[in-house]
Scaffold this motif. Sequence first.
Motif, PDB file in Angstrom:
ATOM      1  N   PHE A 102      -5.874  29.017  11.610  1.00 47.13           N
ATOM      2  CA  PHE A 102      -6.059  27.698  11.854  1.00 47.13           C
ATOM      3  C   PHE A 102      -4.864  27.082  11.118  1.00 47.13           C
ATOM      4  O   PHE A 102      -4.225  26.017  11.550  1.00 47.13           O
ATOM      5  CB  PHE A 102      -7.188  27.045  11.597  1.00 47.13           C
ATOM      6  CG  PHE A 102      -8.398  27.840  12.745  1.00 47.13           C
ATOM      7  CD1 PHE A 102      -7.884  28.163  13.889  1.00 47.13           C
ATOM      8  CD2 PHE A 102      -9.622  27.732  12.488  1.00 47.13           C
ATOM      9  CE1 PHE A 102      -9.015  28.449  14.742  1.00 47.13           C
ATOM     10  CE2 PHE A 102     -10.832  28.184  13.074  1.00 47.13           C
ATOM     11  CZ  PHE A 102     -10.395  28.840  14.346  1.00 47.13           C
ATOM     12  N   PHE A 108      -1.456  27.238  11.976  1.00 46.21           N
ATOM     13  CA  PHE A 108      -1.200  26.702  13.186  1.00 46.21           C
ATOM     14  C   PHE A 108      -0.973  24.990  13.079  1.00 46.21           C
ATOM     15  O   PHE A 108       0.016  24.521  13.360  1.00 46.21           O
ATOM     16  CB  PHE A 108      -2.617  26.901  14.057  1.00 46.21           C
ATOM     17  CG  PHE A 108      -2.593  26.181  15.391  1.00 46.21           C
ATOM     18  CD1 PHE A 108      -1.426  26.562  16.422  1.00 46.21           C
ATOM     19  CD2 PHE A 108      -3.357  25.274  15.782  1.00 46.21           C
ATOM     20  CE1 PHE A 108      -1.261  25.970  17.485  1.00 46.21           C
ATOM     21  CE2 PHE A 108      -3.436  24.871  17.155  1.00 46.21           C
ATOM     22  CZ  PHE A 108      -2.291  25.167  17.895  1.00 46.21           C
ATOM     23  N   VAL A 109      -1.881  24.439  12.084  1.00 46.00           N
ATOM     24  CA  VAL A 109      -1.699  23.259  11.960  1.00 46.00           C
ATOM     25  C   VAL A 109      -0.501  23.013  11.034  1.00 46.00           C
ATOM     26  O   VAL A 109       0.320  21.857  11.129  1.00 46.00           O
ATOM     27  CB  VAL A 109      -3.121  22.747  10.983  1.00 46.00           C
ATOM     28  CG1 VAL A 109      -2.940  21.295  10.654  1.00 46.00           C
ATOM     29  CG2 VAL A 109      -4.172  22.769  12.009  1.00 46.00           C
ATOM     30  N   VAL A 144       2.475  24.469  10.974  1.00 46.02           N
ATOM     31  CA  VAL A 144       3.434  24.699  12.050  1.00 46.02           C
ATOM     32  C   VAL A 144       3.562  23.369  12.719  1.00 46.02           C
ATOM     33  O   VAL A 144       4.531  22.752  12.816  1.00 46.02           O
ATOM     34  CB  VAL A 144       3.588  25.791  12.973  1.00 46.02           C
ATOM     35  CG1 VAL A 144       4.361  25.859  13.930  1.00 46.02           C
ATOM     36  CG2 VAL A 144       3.588  27.166  12.277  1.00 46.02           C
ATOM     37  N   ALA A 145       2.359  23.037  13.502  1.00 48.38           N
ATOM     38  CA  ALA A 145       2.168  21.531  14.157  1.00 48.38           C
ATOM     39  C   ALA A 145       2.839  20.441  13.302  1.00 48.38           C
ATOM     40  O   ALA A 145       3.483  19.436  13.827  1.00 48.38           O
ATOM     41  CB  ALA A 145       1.125  21.527  14.668  1.00 48.38           C
ATOM     42  N   LEU A 146       2.508  20.457  12.153  1.00 51.84           N
ATOM     43  CA  LEU A 146       2.732  19.176  11.244  1.00 51.84           C
ATOM     44  C   LEU A 146       4.284  19.224  11.094  1.00 51.84           C
ATOM     45  O   LEU A 146       5.099  18.365  11.102  1.00 51.84           O
ATOM     46  CB  LEU A 146       2.088  19.479   9.715  1.00 51.84           C
ATOM     47  CG  LEU A 146       0.569  18.920   9.754  1.00 51.84           C
ATOM     48  CD1 LEU A 146       0.117  19.210   8.528  1.00 51.84           C
ATOM     49  CD2 LEU A 146       0.192  17.517  10.208  1.00 51.84           C
TER      50      LEU A 146
END
Lengths: 122, 592
Positions: free
Chosen positions: B184, B187-188, B190-192
């Motif tokens: 998680f 993932f967050v 990378v998304a940021l």
Amino acid sequence: VIVVNYLAAAVLFALGLYVVLSRRNLIKIVMGLSLMESSTYLLLISMAYRKGSTAPVLLNPPPGGSPDRLAHGNVADPVLQNFCLTAVIIGVAITGVFLAVVVRTAQHYRSVDSDRIRELRR
Amino acid sequence: VSPGTLAPLLPVPVLVLLAGAALAPLAARLHRRLPAVLAVVAALTATGLLLLCAPTVYGGRLLVTYLSGVLPVHGAALGIAFAADPFGLTYALVASGVGAVLAAYTLSELSGLGRRELGGYAALFLLLDGALVGSALTADVFNLFVWFEVAALASYALTGFFLERPIALEAAFKVLVLTTVAGFVVFVGVALLYSEHGQLNFGALHEALHRAAARGHLPAVDRIALALLIAGFGTKAGLVPFHGWLPDAHTAAPGPVSALFSGLMVNLGMVAIGRLVLQVYGPGTGLPVLGVLTVLGLLSAIGAALLTLVQDDLKRLLAYDTVSQLGVLTVGLATATPDGTAGTVYHLLNHALFKALLFLCAGAVVHLTGKEHLSEMGGLARRRPVLAAAFVVGAASVAGIPPLGGYVSVGLIHSGVLATGQPLVLAGLLVAQLLSVAALARAAYLAFFRRRPEPYGELGRLKPGMAAGFGVLAALCVAAGVLAGPLRDRVAAPAAGWLLDAPGYAGAVLHGGGRHAAPHVPFAWGDPTELLLLAVCLVGGLLLAVAAVRRPAAVAGLLRPVRAVQTGSVNDYAGYLAAGVVAVAAVLLIGG
């Protein structure tokens, strides 16, 4: 409006983390992790939001239009939505493995209490 | 062969391994041993393909290919890029080469398994190996996350694969919880990064971050993203305080799986951290990230080494030593000097070889004697001399005794630390090394060299295949030391050159390749300071080992506060992980 989404994602994440840190029931831990997972999806979908945009579904150009006009429409960011799809698939696989392990644990130890299943320490 | 024909080959080794994973369960239907043979063949094929690229890449040229032929336009890369720099290629070669040895070893040790088990095992093994090679070669941050998850999924199944020991279930659950949370977090992160810069390619991200830093203060989003990525990949690398899963996973798994985890898989986290910190964020961001890594590294190096000192379970001891060695690697990376970084790359190679060897030995001891605890072993040097010799070679390489590889790589890391003017950090590394020497000397004495009062009830035979596995890995450990000159100049130094040149790497990844001259990394075998430090570590370590053997209760009493941290509760371990994320994020937000 979108701030509410971020807040909701943060609250969901914190709730999930709280469950993982404080509950000893293995099934509840898995549920807590699922909550955290959902919060990341909400966060990503919110980050993909563009004001007044439509869904990023690119079909054929309108009659008489050229294909490059498609890119000029105001759409939500498809890449982040794509991330979510990937993560949903991974998440399903992981939840499956998780529950399989919990079932085997319950069969073997006759318990799903993480505090009673800690032979491995120090 | 010209770079133009080599670059498109880069994804093929990964494909070969993944195809092997898909075919292995089917092969099991034809013949019971076929999946393991398939695993060996697939890993060897991948190694061969990577070796084809080796002369070009180690010659200083970066190979890059864009999947589906989606080329970058005006510095924006839309497709996934696969790039081979010397750092990534070294890790990919280690993962596939040592993976082939481990697969061959499995064929011998675990050949008693049934048809379905061998098929599933080979599939998971190849899936994990393919993910490691993919993570080594990818130049795309979301693709890196996907390989992370593929490796994680395979590792969950491998940890819980051998259910004859119920602790495998407990270990699998802990691995699942911690690695999922790490997933998680990555993932967050990378998304940021994507939502801030709209880029995923390492090179494009570096240029975007560089522009953001040049405008003054780096935005908070980028800082949090870096903290999340360090914590997530730090969990994979088993760094303290993210390490809770690692000792348990290794205790429960059989020897070859532990060797795969410790020798190869944990390095995924280290390679990712190296790439993100040095090549994507780079030196111009003004963040105190190198300090954060140094602290994490020292905590791991010393904290985990303390836990090895009176550890009774042989495989658990080696697992804690893995955490300690990964700490040393992190400190080396955090020097961001040619010496220290080259030493890290070199030590990554050494660690993969000696830790795979040691875990195979430990697994073989458990397999032959049926005992897991050092207090129940003994006398194996006389009964199984090949096994004892292999363990001693591995332990000597950890201790850094010349002419084995450990001496060179640790020496390079030391000189990197000194070059940055951090004598206290060097002292910390020496303490960790002294503790490692003590723990391994104690383990070798208790398992192999002391007399065992009563004979073993039954002592299994060492199969020729197992002995061959030890022989190959031990020979590679020796070769890694004897060939120190070429390895340093042709492998470690070029890798350090690319790692430390973030703009150069970014440009090469975005523009179809590039060249880079290797920095000069001096090293002398007979350096008096280094020999003196080694002597201090060896003498101190042996004295400490004697103390730990003679007075285990007293030493255990001294270590009680450290040992109490390992409560065995998955809630606590997740808590350490969460606290670690918050701490790293806080430092990166406030600092710089």
